[in-house]
Design an enzyme around this catalytic site. Structure first.
Site, short mmCIF file in Angstrom:
data_model
loop_
_atom_site.label_atom_id
_atom_site.label_comp_id
_atom_site.label_asym_id
_atom_site.label_seq_id
_atom_site.Cartn_x
_atom_site.Cartn_y
_atom_site.Cartn_z
CE LYS A 89 -4.43 -1.56 1.77
NZ LYS A 89 -4.21 -3.01 1.99
CD GLU A 111 -11.99 5.29 1.30
OE1 GLU A 111 -11.81 6.43 0.82
OE2 GLU A 111 -11.64 4.24 0.73
CB SER A 377 -0.16 -8.36 -1.12
OG SER A 377 -0.96 -9.20 -0.32
#
Ligand SMILES: *Cc1c(COP(=O)(O)O)cnc(C)c1O
Length: 393
Positions: A89, A111, A377
């Site tokens: 991310k 958010e 990931s």
């Protein structure tokens, strides 16, 4: 038809920008500027430097010997779990904070559901001294206390949202409302390849560093710059989009997407969006969406917070529908077993999201000479409570 976004922001029949008129100025500003900014030398120099010295890139491509022997194939793990903050991310939040800086924004909103994107956003805001407001469903604020604490320590203001189901969708509505009332000084950092154009394309470009590195690293390790199978989990789809990007048009590479079946595709407790979804509009783009006959969005379920999303990025809707990607729906139980196998065979505790990709290895039956790259990931630290509980450790 190709798999890159077209001039109107579509992937096949998916994507676009279906937004309230009051958001037009914000989206137009981004759409008119993002390619110019992202392709400038000054942006690329800053982006590359931060990816290297702050995030820790390039992440290794690791030959997983014991997992390979177990499946009778050649498995390489792309170690996105070794990034700063523990997942892919950060690639996206670094890219977007630099875009925000170029656009002279002073304030960042985001958010978050499970809190992972919130933490990655609060991290780059601390790094750049930017004001940070994170909207989060009130229920999620309770469920994800450690991430809420992290965001606060990083200097972000976490705003609990008490409307609706008090989860991600409600937090998104609140973030959009904020953006409409602050069109000039605020940038909205979206955390995956979702939302109105140009977000899916912009986020894909930031994450595409993953496949850029895979190409070089595979060449060094195997003498060939592409795998036979490329496996990733899909929530919104950003880590998969990044891992696939440079191979989208390369038919030698079979793209394998793992989505969350939850308790089972037909159980009513699932997040198997591309298998069960029908075209609809969510978060400003046309995509596959789990909805009832009246078009009401169905509440998704997965053991993994990062895959617990009723839609999927428009690129992935198109990859699934066109048959370019093969999608497997992985149950909670299959993911848990795959997480255990990876841990015991390689000494790597994966994130629960990633465990879904690992479980897809059971489905694809690659040959002994096949090269399989799996995008690892994220790391499993955040999921230890669930592992302890469900695997009776
Ligand atoms: C958030 C997250 C995901 C799901 O998001 P995508 O946009 O689909 O990549 C997958 N893995 C990890 C470790 C995550 O934190």
């Amino acid at each position: 038809m190709g798999y890159k976004v077209d001039a109107e922001g579509f992937y096949g029949e998916y994507g676009g920008a279906y937004i309230p008129e009051m958001l037009y100025p914000n989206i137009r500003e981004l759409e008119n500027n993002y390619m110019k900014i992202v392709s400038s030398d000054s942006f690329q120099n800053k982006f590359r430097l931060l990816l290297r010295d702050y995030a820790g890139r390039p992440t290794p491509l690791f030959r997983a010997e014991r997992l390979s022997a177990h499946y009778g194939t050649q498995i390489f793990l792309k170690r996105e779990d070794l990034n700063h903050t523990g997942a892919h991310k950060i690639n996206n939040t670094i890219g977007q904070i630099l875009v925000a800086t170029h656009l002279k924004k002073k304030r960042i909103i985001a958010e978050t559901g499970a809190g992972q994107h919130g933490v990655a956003t609060a991290t780059v805001c601390a790094l750049t001294g930017m004001e940070c407001i994170v909207y989060m469903g009130a229920l999620d604020v309770e469920r994800q206390a450690p991430n809420v604490k992290k965001m606060k320590m990083l200097g972000a203001e976490v705003v609990p949202v008490h409307s609706g189901n008090k989860t991600l969708k409600d937090a998104t509505n609140e973030a959009i409302r904020d953006w409409i009332s602050h069109p000039v000084d605020t940038h909205y950092i979206i955390g995956s390849v979702v939302g109105p154009h140009p977000y899916p394309d912009m986020v894909t470009r930031f994450q595409s560093v993953i496949s850029e590195e895979i190409r070089i690293q595979l060449m060094e390790k195997t003498g060939r710059d592409y795998p036979d199978y490329l496996v990733a989990c899909v929530g919104g789809g950003s880590n998969a989009a990044g891992a696939y990007y440079h191979y989208l048009e390369d038919r030698r590479v079979r793209l394998i997407s793992a989505e969350a079946a939850g308790l089972g595709v037909d159980s009513g407790y699932t997040a198997a969006t591309s298998l069960l979804g029908r075209p609809g509009i969510i978060h400003g783009s046309r995509t596959l969406l789990m909805q009832d006959d009246d078009g009401q969005i169905e509440e998704p379920y997965s053991i993994s917070a990062g895959l617990d999303y009723p839609g999927v990025g428009p690129l992935h809707a198109w990859l699934a529908e066109s048959g370019r990607a093969t999608v497997y729906a992985i149950t909670d139980e299959e993911a848990l077993q795959a997480a255990m196998l990876c841990t015991r065979k390689e000494g790597i505790i994966p994130a629960l999201e990633t465990a879904h990709a690992l479980a897809a290895l059971e489905k694809i039956k690659p040959g002994i000479k096949d090269v399989v790259v799996l995008n690892l990931s994220g790391r499993g630290d955040k999921d230890m409570e669930t592992y302890i509980d469900k695997l009776e450790i």
